[in-house]
Write a protein that holds these residues in place. Structure first.
Motif, PDB file in Angstrom:
ATOM      1  N   PRO A  28       0.863  -1.351   0.009  1.00 54.86           N
ATOM      2  CA  PRO A  28      -0.070  -0.031  -0.099  1.00 54.86           C
ATOM      3  C   PRO A  28       0.726   1.148   0.156  1.00 54.86           C
ATOM      4  N   LYS A  29       1.970   1.121   0.746  1.00 51.88           N
ATOM      5  CA  LYS A  29       2.781   2.408   0.608  1.00 51.88           C
ATOM      6  C   LYS A  29       4.048   2.281   0.032  1.00 51.88           C
ATOM      7  N   GLY A  30       4.254   2.709  -1.272  1.00 47.85           N
ATOM      8  CA  GLY A  30       5.733   2.398  -1.708  1.00 47.85           C
ATOM      9  C   GLY A  30       6.679   3.316  -1.192  1.00 47.85           C
ATOM     10  N   THR A  31       7.668   2.704  -0.437  1.00 50.80           N
ATOM     11  CA  THR A  31       8.785   3.404  -0.030  1.00 50.80           C
ATOM     12  C   THR A  31      10.074   3.249  -0.636  1.00 50.80           C
ATOM     13  N   ARG A  32      10.475   2.156  -1.446  1.00 51.95           N
ATOM     14  CA  ARG A  32      11.409   2.143  -2.204  1.00 51.95           C
ATOM     15  C   ARG A  32      11.638   2.610  -3.369  1.00 51.95           C
ATOM     16  N   LEU A  33      11.815   3.851  -3.450  1.00 50.83           N
ATOM     17  CA  LEU A  33      11.377   4.659  -4.751  1.00 50.83           C
ATOM     18  C   LEU A  33      12.478   5.132  -5.484  1.00 50.83           C
ATOM     19  N   GLN A  34      12.456   5.153  -6.641  1.00 47.31           N
ATOM     20  CA  GLN A  34      13.660   5.672  -7.536  1.00 47.31           C
ATOM     21  C   GLN A  34      13.880   6.936  -7.718  1.00 47.31           C
ATOM     22  N   SER A  35      12.985   7.999  -7.049  1.00 48.92           N
ATOM     23  CA  SER A  35      13.143   9.356  -7.086  1.00 48.92           C
ATOM     24  C   SER A  35      12.559   9.888  -6.090  1.00 48.92           C
ATOM     25  N   GLY A  57       7.316  12.869  -8.224  1.00 49.41           N
ATOM     26  CA  GLY A  57       6.591  12.338  -9.141  1.00 49.41           C
ATOM     27  C   GLY A  57       5.902  10.951  -8.822  1.00 49.41           C
ATOM     28  N   LYS A  58       5.282  10.266  -9.927  1.00 52.23           N
ATOM     29  CA  LYS A  58       4.791   9.019  -9.960  1.00 52.23           C
ATOM     30  C   LYS A  58       5.779   8.087  -9.899  1.00 52.23           C
ATOM     31  N   THR A  59       6.489   7.674  -9.073  1.00 48.75           N
ATOM     32  CA  THR A  59       7.959   6.675  -9.192  1.00 48.75           C
ATOM     33  C   THR A  59       7.480   5.559  -8.531  1.00 48.75           C
ATOM     34  N   LEU A  60       8.084   4.439  -9.002  1.00 45.78           N
ATOM     35  CA  LEU A  60       7.299   3.091  -8.589  1.00 45.78           C
ATOM     36  C   LEU A  60       8.378   2.406  -7.648  1.00 45.78           C
ATOM     37  N   ASP A  61       7.912   1.769  -6.661  1.00 42.75           N
ATOM     38  CA  ASP A  61       8.529   1.088  -5.588  1.00 42.75           C
ATOM     39  C   ASP A  61       9.155  -0.133  -6.256  1.00 42.75           C
ATOM     40  N   GLN A  62      10.445  -0.566  -5.921  1.00 43.73           N
ATOM     41  CA  GLN A  62      10.951  -1.624  -6.657  1.00 43.73           C
ATOM     42  C   GLN A  62      10.527  -3.085  -6.156  1.00 43.73           C
ATOM     43  N   ASP A  63       9.860  -2.874  -4.829  1.00 41.17           N
ATOM     44  CA  ASP A  63       9.255  -4.215  -4.238  1.00 41.17           C
ATOM     45  C   ASP A  63       8.224  -4.999  -5.014  1.00 41.17           C
ATOM     46  N   PRO A  64       7.167  -4.125  -5.327  1.00 41.39           N
ATOM     47  CA  PRO A  64       6.104  -4.572  -6.168  1.00 41.39           C
ATOM     48  C   PRO A  64       6.411  -4.972  -7.489  1.00 41.39           C
ATOM     49  N   VAL A 111      -0.193   4.334  -2.803  1.00 41.82           N
ATOM     50  CA  VAL A 111       0.451   5.395  -2.384  1.00 41.82           C
ATOM     51  C   VAL A 111       1.727   5.513  -2.350  1.00 41.82           C
ATOM     52  N   VAL A 112       2.124   6.281  -3.180  1.00 38.11           N
ATOM     53  CA  VAL A 112       3.927   6.506  -3.326  1.00 38.11           C
ATOM     54  C   VAL A 112       4.127   7.585  -2.152  1.00 38.11           C
ATOM     55  N   TYR A 113       4.730   6.738  -0.991  1.00 38.46           N
ATOM     56  CA  TYR A 113       5.239   7.416  -0.084  1.00 38.46           C
ATOM     57  C   TYR A 113       6.686   8.067  -0.267  1.00 38.46           C
ATOM     58  N   SER A 114       6.654   9.047  -0.663  1.00 38.76           N
ATOM     59  CA  SER A 114       8.005   9.768  -1.191  1.00 38.76           C
ATOM     60  C   SER A 114       8.288  10.812  -0.227  1.00 38.76           C
ATOM     61  N   PRO A 115       9.602  11.558   0.100  1.00 40.74           N
ATOM     62  CA  PRO A 115       9.801  12.583   0.914  1.00 40.74           C
ATOM     63  C   PRO A 115       8.641  13.791   0.458  1.00 40.74           C
ATOM     64  N   THR A 116       8.438  14.080  -0.852  1.00 40.44           N
ATOM     65  CA  THR A 116       7.574  14.995  -1.314  1.00 40.44           C
ATOM     66  C   THR A 116       6.283  14.784  -0.725  1.00 40.44           C
ATOM     67  N   PHE A 117       5.765  13.538  -0.895  1.00 38.72           N
ATOM     68  CA  PHE A 117       4.492  12.959  -0.418  1.00 38.72           C
ATOM     69  C   PHE A 117       4.431  13.413   1.363  1.00 38.72           C
ATOM     70  N   VAL A 118       5.494  13.144   2.102  1.00 37.26           N
ATOM     71  CA  VAL A 118       5.444  13.349   3.354  1.00 37.26           C
ATOM     72  C   VAL A 118       5.270  14.805   3.748  1.00 37.26           C
ATOM     73  N   GLU A 119       6.151  15.626   3.127  1.00 38.18           N
ATOM     74  CA  GLU A 119       6.120  17.042   3.034  1.00 38.18           C
ATOM     75  C   GLU A 119       4.784  17.535   3.091  1.00 38.18           C
ATOM     76  N   GLY A 120       4.030  17.028   1.949  1.00 35.75           N
ATOM     77  CA  GLY A 120       2.706  17.668   1.747  1.00 35.75           C
ATOM     78  C   GLY A 120       1.473  17.175   2.927  1.00 35.75           C
ATOM     79  N   ALA A 121       1.917  16.072   3.462  1.00 36.78           N
ATOM     80  CA  ALA A 121       0.949  15.579   4.298  1.00 36.78           C
ATOM     81  C   ALA A 121       1.183  16.398   5.663  1.00 36.78           C
ATOM     82  N   ILE A 122       2.386  16.768   6.004  1.00 40.69           N
ATOM     83  CA  ILE A 122       2.641  17.773   7.101  1.00 40.69           C
ATOM     84  C   ILE A 122       2.127  19.101   7.073  1.00 40.69           C
TER      85      ILE A 122
END
Length: 277
Positions: free
Chosen positions: A41-48, A51-58, A77-88
């Motif tokens: 559900p939460k993509g954390t191992r991202l390539q950047s 943007g809509k980056t993809l988690d390597q594990d799925p 859900v792409v749980y990127s640093p940008t996403f976390v900043e937006g959530a805060i």
């Protein structure tokens, strides 16, 4: 919400081996003629970071398990640093995210006998949007397998905290990458202690160096690289360091790392020298 049996594999920390154990459990179920689905559900191992980056594990799970689900279904859900900043800053709606995960899960579960869900990062990841793995397990009505590492009895604090948070949903614990030095302590004291607290322990997997990295020779072959020395290529590389800092800072950084390969520019003689030192 479907009533498809669902297992969530979570962990006390990052890089504990969730993906390998999730995929292994799914493969075992598939070998018993079950149709299995997977999602993270939460993509954390991202390539950047953006943007809509993809988690390597799925992507790995889809290949190994032969799945045809779309990536947006397996990684809602792409749980990127940008996403976390937006959530805060309040730009992410927790309920909308929950609905997105539930909808994608229902689509996957409708076509399979069992679904295996991989947690993101540690079990506490996602707290800024009320989507820790505790929340995800409740949302998807999942039983939970907790993956933990063990180096000393102090590590049991994290296991007990997670067990308390998941409550009755916790099916049991798997200890992974346990060194020879720590195994006796875990076997003789740690596991009996947890079981006395009502925490089921499924087992302990030893640390295997061959699974933790690649040899210099294998890395050179994969890259098609030229070897500049005649030294042995059997040494293991277990982590990669990017040498983008100054030479003095790099030297302090490299001294804390073992069995590492340094990636740096050909014009960075100071970083190369620090790495060799």
């Amino acid at each position: 919400m479907t009533d498809t049996p669902t297992t969530l594999v979570t962990a006390t920390g990052d890089s504990a081996g969730k993906t390998a154990i999730t995929v292994a459990l799914a493969r075992l179920a598939a070998d018993q003629d079950s149709s299995v689905g997977y999602m993270k559900p939460k993509g954390t191992r991202l390539q950047s970071n953006v943007g809509k980056t993809l988690d390597q594990d799925p992507m790995l799970a889809r290949e190994v398990l032969g799945l045809d689900a779309e990536m947006h279904q397996m990684e809602p859900v792409v749980y990127s640093p940008t996403f976390v900043e937006g959530a805060i800053r309040g730009t992410e709606d927790s309920e909308a995210l929950r609905n997105r995960i539930r909808e994608e899960y229902d689509d996957i579960a409708a076509d399979h006998d069992q679904v295996f869900v991989e947690g993101g990062g540690s079990w506490t990841t996602g707290g800024v949007v009320d989507l820790t793995d505790v929340d995800v397990a409740e949302l998807l009505n999942a039983n939970v397998v907790l993956v933990a590492e063990y180096g000393s009895p102090n590590d049991l604090d994290d296991v007990l905290a997670a067990a308390d948070a998941f409550g009755d949903r916790l099916a049991g614990v798997v200890f992974n990458k346990v060194s020879d030095d720590a195994f006796e302590s875990l076997d003789q004291d740690g596991i009996p202690f947890l079981e006395s607290k009502g925490v089921t322990v499924f087992g302990a997997l030893p640390y295997e160096k061959e699974l933790a990295g690649v040899t210099v020779g294998e890395l050179a072959d994969e890259l098609g690289a030229e070897l500049l020395t005649d030294a042995s290529t059997d040494a293991f590389v277990e982590r990669f360091l990017v040498g983008a800092m100054g030479g003095d800072e790099a030297l302090r950084y490299f001294r804390r790392a073992r069995d590492a390969a340094v990636i740096t520019g050909g014009d960075r003689a100071d970083v190369q020298t620090a790495a060799l030192d």
